[in-house]
Design an enzyme around this catalytic site. Sequence first.
Site, short mmCIF file in Angstrom:
data_model
loop_
_atom_site.label_atom_id
_atom_site.label_comp_id
_atom_site.label_asym_id
_atom_site.label_seq_id
_atom_site.Cartn_x
_atom_site.Cartn_y
_atom_site.Cartn_z
N ASP A 14 -20.49 -65.36 9.24
CA ASP A 14 -20.30 -64.78 7.91
C ASP A 14 -20.02 -63.29 8.04
O ASP A 14 -20.68 -62.58 8.82
CB ASP A 14 -21.58 -65.01 7.09
CG ASP A 14 -21.40 -64.67 5.63
OD1 ASP A 14 -20.80 -65.49 4.91
OD2 ASP A 14 -21.85 -63.59 5.21
N GLU A 51 -15.30 -65.43 9.70
CA GLU A 51 -14.88 -65.00 8.38
C GLU A 51 -14.42 -63.56 8.60
O GLU A 51 -15.25 -62.65 8.72
CB GLU A 51 -16.02 -65.07 7.38
CG GLU A 51 -15.59 -64.67 5.97
CD GLU A 51 -16.76 -64.64 4.99
OE1 GLU A 51 -16.55 -64.99 3.82
OE2 GLU A 51 -17.87 -64.24 5.39
#
Length: 381
Positions: A14, A51
């Site tokens: 993330d 990401e």
Amino acid sequence: YWVTEMGVDGFRFDLATTLIRDSRHHVDQDHSFKHAVAADEVLREVIMIAEPWDLGPYGYQVGRWGNGWCEWNDRYRDFVRDFWRGGIGGVQELATRLSGSSDIFDHSDRPTTASVNFVTAHDGFTMRDLVTYDLKHNEANKERNRDGTDHNRSWNHGYEGETADPEINAARQRTARNLMATLLLSAGMPMITAGDELGRTQGGNNNAYCQDSPVSWLNWTETWEEQTALTRQLLRLRAEHPVLRPATFRRHHEVTDALGRGLGRSGVAWFAEPGTEMAVEQWNDPQRRTLGLYLSDRTDAFLIVYHAGDDPVQVSLPGAPWAKSYRVAAHTGEPDELPRRALPPGSKVLLPGRTVMVLQATVAGEAVPVLPVSPPTPPSA
């Protein structure tokens, strides 16, 4: 431990850019973290997904993570949503996104799987909600609907929220099938949000991280059966036909047989409705809503036609050397809208509005030898 003991085959990081900032908070793509992953005998063999952005300066790093990394492709997500909701004209970028987003990832010998293609994720609308709501409905999160993004690139098809109207529901499910078909037929690594293959809804909540309730649960009893069937069908085709999941970026070159002889057809080609390859003026037409993608290897070939226009369009099927015959292998329309019989080259198919059609082509696997012509025998004296 996660890999060797628990069997995890990949990781997604993330806001991954945060992990490669140096002591001055600068982004460093040569960071020691990436070197440590590449040097680890276990981790270098599993899937590493970034990401590829964070909230800091120069945090947007899509396409820059290099070999050994796959990246969430938000350019793909945004374009596919816009294309099927009618928010963008022309088909130039459609071709690029279908081809693995070569403008972003085709460098440094990266494979097509560097692009993690997705339409929805754990953040935001589900695919069903993407075609059901124009606005977020996050009241259950107890933040007065202020949380979550307001820029959803969604389309409610004329009515906000669930409805019993059969025409609206049919249109919504058709668009969802188009979104799923585009995702599964694009070069790259497809990512499906759990439940999108079933028609899962969060009631328009696009920030359900805080919910452990029916809002975020997956309801196995309320499903869009045609969505599930199409997803299975396309995943089966993708698994059985490597031409639909290339590892490398395609080039417009002639396919050859086992002896190196040309078969007359290209590994990739783009077609317009008359059955001819796309011309410059067609590529540059901002009103164009239809594009045919031809894919081929030595023994296999497909013609996939994407049509986002409202009205039906007549499509002519290319002749030799592209195919000896065609049959519809999958489509996103209603069950009886397209022919089931074998179709000869040159056939005309009326493609309904807002439909993806997948045609499997029968092709020649060997070049036809050209036999030498013997000179005539001279007459005897």
